[in-house]
Scaffold this active site. Structure first.
Site, PDB file in Angstrom:
ATOM      1  N   ARG A   1       0.990  -1.127  -0.131  1.00  0.00           N
ATOM      2  CA  ARG A   1       0.015   0.124  -0.160  1.00  0.00           C
ATOM      3  C   ARG A   1       0.776   1.184  -0.176  1.00  0.00           C
ATOM      4  O   ARG A   1       0.318   2.315   0.145  1.00  0.00           O
ATOM      5  CB  ARG A   1      -0.809   0.013   1.268  1.00  0.00           C
ATOM      6  CG  ARG A   1      -1.858  -0.993   1.236  1.00  0.00           C
ATOM      7  CD  ARG A   1      -2.925  -1.311   0.225  1.00  0.00           C
ATOM      8  NE  ARG A   1      -3.833  -2.406   0.405  1.00  0.00           N
ATOM      9  CZ  ARG A   1      -4.672  -2.861  -0.747  1.00  0.00           C
ATOM     10  NH1 ARG A   1      -4.019  -2.683  -1.848  1.00  0.00           N
ATOM     11  NH2 ARG A   1      -5.472  -3.804  -0.509  1.00  0.00           N
TER      12      ARG A   1
ATOM     13  N   HIS B   1      -3.560 -10.842 -12.943  1.00  0.00           N
ATOM     14  CA  HIS B   1      -4.707 -11.197 -12.100  1.00  0.00           C
ATOM     15  C   HIS B   1      -5.873 -11.367 -13.017  1.00  0.00           C
ATOM     16  O   HIS B   1      -6.358 -10.584 -13.913  1.00  0.00           O
ATOM     17  CB  HIS B   1      -5.195  -9.654 -11.279  1.00  0.00           C
ATOM     18  CG  HIS B   1      -6.550  -9.552 -10.735  1.00  0.00           C
ATOM     19  ND1 HIS B   1      -6.722  -9.589  -9.500  1.00  0.00           N
ATOM     20  CD2 HIS B   1      -7.386  -9.443 -11.516  1.00  0.00           C
ATOM     21  CE1 HIS B   1      -8.092  -9.224  -9.298  1.00  0.00           C
ATOM     22  NE2 HIS B   1      -8.543  -9.194 -10.339  1.00  0.00           N
TER      23      HIS B   1
ATOM     24  N   ASN C   1     -11.290 -10.379  -3.888  1.00  0.00           N
ATOM     25  CA  ASN C   1     -11.113 -10.872  -5.453  1.00  0.00           C
ATOM     26  C   ASN C   1     -10.025 -11.308  -5.796  1.00  0.00           C
ATOM     27  O   ASN C   1      -8.919 -11.246  -5.576  1.00  0.00           O
ATOM     28  CB  ASN C   1     -11.159  -9.365  -5.966  1.00  0.00           C
ATOM     29  CG  ASN C   1     -11.698  -9.380  -7.503  1.00  0.00           C
ATOM     30  OD1 ASN C   1     -11.773 -10.618  -7.983  1.00  0.00           O
ATOM     31  ND2 ASN C   1     -11.554  -8.368  -8.151  1.00  0.00           N
TER      32      ASN C   1
ATOM     33  N   ASP D   1      -1.801 -12.940  -1.094  1.00  0.00           N
ATOM     34  CA  ASP D   1      -2.451 -11.622  -1.393  1.00  0.00           C
ATOM     35  C   ASP D   1      -2.887 -10.921  -0.413  1.00  0.00           C
ATOM     36  O   ASP D   1      -4.126 -10.250  -0.256  1.00  0.00           O
ATOM     37  CB  ASP D   1      -3.894 -12.224  -2.529  1.00  0.00           C
ATOM     38  CG  ASP D   1      -4.356 -11.097  -3.044  1.00  0.00           C
ATOM     39  OD1 ASP D   1      -3.861 -10.099  -3.128  1.00  0.00           O
ATOM     40  OD2 ASP D   1      -5.451 -11.468  -3.666  1.00  0.00           O
TER      41      ASP D   1
ATOM     42  N   HIS E   1      -6.928  -3.215   4.553  1.00  0.00           N
ATOM     43  CA  HIS E   1      -7.653  -2.290   4.028  1.00  0.00           C
ATOM     44  C   HIS E   1      -8.202  -1.694   5.709  1.00  0.00           C
ATOM     45  O   HIS E   1      -8.194  -2.681   6.635  1.00  0.00           O
ATOM     46  CB  HIS E   1      -9.006  -2.373   3.836  1.00  0.00           C
ATOM     47  CG  HIS E   1      -8.919  -2.759   2.168  1.00  0.00           C
ATOM     48  ND1 HIS E   1      -8.531  -1.994   1.410  1.00  0.00           N
ATOM     49  CD2 HIS E   1      -8.892  -3.867   1.459  1.00  0.00           C
ATOM     50  CE1 HIS E   1      -8.488  -2.410   0.125  1.00  0.00           C
ATOM     51  NE2 HIS E   1      -8.791  -3.528   0.250  1.00  0.00           N
TER      52      HIS E   1
END
Lengths: 434, 308
Positions: free
Chosen positions: A73, A188, A287, A314, A318
């Site tokens: 991030r 992806h 996802n 993965d 958040h």
């Protein structure tokens, strides 16, 4: 840094087909062959520094694990995670090397941003952080990023992870160009038209809950595309976070024909099914989505027979305020660095007995190192002393409040697992221990 | 009939989120209680003190006329104080999250929160975080329990029972929260449910819920005791789910025998639009793609594509 001897552990070094109870010697941040080598090096210097001894009885001494699919991030979203906090989470999960994904702001579609990430990582990260570059400019899927200068800047792969290039011709040129500069392409796999606004696996639970479905075919169509392009360009394409039975079947067939295609598995795709979304827990929104029992079983078989060759997290942090919203508005993603090894040992080695611990370690070391051409994932003499000590039988309970990660979005809080890392050493130095 | 007359069941839930979580006894308990309150609306003084001193907030984050008015009227007749908040007056347009807004409502000591929201699961999200009772007035394509309770009540009133009845639900099932709540409620009360509509709007997955799925309305209607007609949820469809509306209605009007009045079922019809849309399913003729109705949708799609 003082030399170290790790005593009486079960050394599993799949790169050298080694599995035995022995001592491991570390000096000057490298693996050395014997105690006499340590002594020789000591006497050449002042001879005074003490040798640290670590008792590894009943522990596995493994090459430092590699997680090749992590979202750190930073730059841009440091309220979710930073390179520093993500690296600490990695160490606490048993990882000495992580590959960070390019969906940051700015996007690392240029050498400057890659240089910034590398500088930042070498300054503050406690594990090896290897950047990936984007395939397309700004992850838009239209124009190619300067893949050659990304390679020179030191990316280990290119990927548009989080996004997927829909135009097959653009993808083809990316793969052809990546071949020239020797970079593997990670993808992806998501067909935007088939998936639309889907948020959960299209099946029983999406029907019951009235949530927009994300059909398995949305992944499989792109896996198939990648198989064709890998063949056409004769270059490795690695399919990220494989989640469906159809994808496993396609990969199995293609790999049997020698196509340079590979696939990876995340722990949530085998630990949970789409049933987990029934209470609209946004920590289960990921996802690709959590799939049906049939898909989970097929993925387990794919791991067992080697079709799926790499394990990863993965890790997608958040913040609470982002996840604590309506289900279809919440961002996709689950954090995994501090739970993945425990989940995989518990599920793959103990519960389902699909692979043994040596293969599990291979899938976390040799396999990603080979794909990404890394000088890592082995305990060979002269290699960097990146070592993970694992207790495969230790029972523990996941507690998100103790995570080193800056985020808490895990659906595994409170899970009781068997097996975990107990010490992580990077370059001979203990960066974390239980 | 199970539950009828047995008022021993007690309501122990804080919230009403959907019919999937209710037992047959609980549903019957609500229906039996309705009998008593139904009388209130026919009196000269249409008011009872059941909710006197309670504050009810109608929190509608999606357009609604009938449901909101019904809730408001019901609350007023039960003597509750009512506040209406709709999306244009709410802070959500200022960037406040649903959680923040809900906490503010909590601070105002609202007792009952009636929520209409475009996201499935939003009422449960609030129910988990608030002391107030949350009533789901429709969440996305998930559930619309009060509408289904009304439908169940109507069926019971007209047919005298629900168990054993053959109920056909016709139309857009995929995007319909009313359909889902009806399916759960009807099955729990022992009805036999058949879903009918175009295959793109009635996926086979629904069979796993314990209902039948049919694409031939002419086979189902003659046997149906009750037909529930659902409108097309254009607002939830992101693309074309069937080839066109006008062509279908033209074909339907040309068809002579396929009139709904030919069958003996009772119809639960909610509005003229519903009727018009449902009518389309009385023929399975696919229409031309060039009819004018679709043009607006098409251009929407085109502009969205350009925007991306």
């Amino acid at each position: 840094m003082s030399p170290t001897i790790i005593r009486n552990g079960r050394i599993i070094d799949p790169a050298n087909k080694r599995d035995e109870i022995a001592d491991l010697y570390i000096s000057n941040g490298k693996i050395v062959g014997s105690k006499s080598e340590i002594r020789a090096k000591l006497s050449r210097r002042d001879g005074k520094s003490e040798i640290e001894e670590i008792d590894a009885k009943d522990l596995i001494v493994a090459p430092g694990l590699i997680d090749m699919h992590v979202h750190l991030r930073e730059p841009g979203f440091s309220h979710k995670e930073t390179i520093e906090s993500g690296a600490r989470a990695a160490a606490a999960g048993g990882f000495t090397t992580i590959v960070c994904m390019p969906n940051t702001s700015p996007v690392p579609d240029n050498a400057g941003t890659i240089a910034w990430i590398k500088d930042r990582a070498s300054a503050i990260a406690c594990v090896n952080v290897l950047p990936s570059g984007s395939i397309s400019k700004n992850l838009a899927g239209e124009e190619l990023a300067p893949i050659g200068s990304l390679a020179q800047a030191g990316v280990v792969a290119i990927t548009d992870d989080g996004h997927c290039i829909q135009n097959h011709e653009v993808m083809r040129r990316a793969v052809e160009y990546a071949r020239m500069v020797g970079l593997p392409v990670l993808d992806h796999c998501q067909d935007y038209n088939l998936v639309g606004n889907g948020v959960v696996h299209e099946g029983y639970w999406s029907t019951l809950l009235g949530l927009p479905g994300w059909p398995a075919a949305g992944e499989e169509a792109i896996v198939m595309r990648n198989i064709l392009l890998s063949e056409l360009c004769d270059h490795p394409i690695h399919c990220q976070h494989i989640s469906t039975a159809g994808s496993v079947r396609l990969l199995r067939e293609a790999r049997a024909r020698g196509v340079k295609i590979s696939g990876e598995v995340c722990p949530h795709h085998i630990a949970l099914t789409d049933e987990a979304i029934q209470n609209f827990d946004t920590n289960c929104k990921v996802n690709p989505p959590l799939r049906s029992r049939t898909d989970v079983n097929a993925v387990l078989e794919g791991i067992a027979d080697g079709t799926l060759s790499i394990l990863c997290s993965d890790h997608a942090p958040h913040a609470d305020f982002e996840k604590e919203v309506e289900f279809d508005v919440a961002p996709f993603g689950i954090i995994g660095l501090e739970t993945e090894l425990g989940l995989f040992i518990d599920l793959l080695v103990h519960k389902h007995a699909k692979i043994d611990i040596a293969r599990l370690i291979e899938m976390y070391t040799v396999e990603p190192a080979r794909l990404l051409k890394l000088d890592a994932g082995t305990l060979s003499r002269g290699s960097p002393a990146d070592v993970t000590l694992i207790n495969p039988d230790l029972k523990w309970t996941v507690d998100v409040d103790r995570f080193r990660s800056a985020s808490r979005n895990s659906p595994f809080d409170g899970w009781k697992l068997k097996g975990r890392a107990v010490r992580t050493m990077v370059g001979g130095k203990t960066m974390w221990k239980l | 009939m199970a539950g009828k007359g047995t008022m021993t069941t007690r309501w122990t839930r804080k919230d009403l989120l959907g019919l999937r979580e209710l037992s047959a006894d609980e549903i019957n308990f609500i229906l039996d209680t309705t009998d008593a309150f139904k009388q209130v609306g026919t009196r000269e003084i249409k008011k009872v003190p059941s909710l006197r001193g309670k504050t009810l907030v109608n929190f509608f984050i999606e357009p609604s006329t009938r449901t909101r008015t019904s809730f408001e009227l019901a609350a007023l007749r039960l003597s509750a104080d009512v506040i209406n908040i709709s999306v244009t007056t709410s802070s959500l347009t200022k960037g406040e999250t649903l959680k923040d807004t809900a906490r503010n409502l909590q601070a105002l000591h609202a007792d009952i929160l009636v929520l209409r929201h475009s996201s499935a699961g939003a009422p449960q999200f609030l129910a988990n975080r608030l002391q107030a009772s949350v009533i789901n007035a429709g969440d996305g394509a998930h559930e619309h329990p009060t509408q289904a309770l009304l439908d169940l009540y109507t069926i019971r009133e007209r047919r005298g029972k629900i168990a054993g009845l053959r109920v056909a639900i016709v139309g857009d099932i995929l995007f319909s929260r009313v359909a889902r709540s009806n399916i759960f409620g009807l099955l729990k009360l022992g009805a036999h449910v058949t879903l009918i509509g175009p295959s793109t709007l009635v996926p086979k997955e629904f069979e796993k819920l314990g209902v039948e799925v049919s694409y031939k309305i002419e086979d189902v209607l003659p046997k149906a005791d009750v037909v529930n007609l659902l409108r097309i949820q254009h607002e939830r469809q992101r693309r074309e789910y069937f080839p066109g509306i006008l062509a279908r209605s033209t074909a339907a009007s040309r068809s002579t025998a396929r009139s709904p009045t030919d069958c003996t079922a009772s119809f639960s019809i909610k509005s003229p639009t519903v009727w018009q849309c449902a009518w389309l399913f009385f023929t399975s003729v696919e229409g031309s793609r060039d009819e004018p109705h679709n043009h607006s949708k098409r251009s929407n799609y085109r502009s969205r594509k350009q925007a991306r």
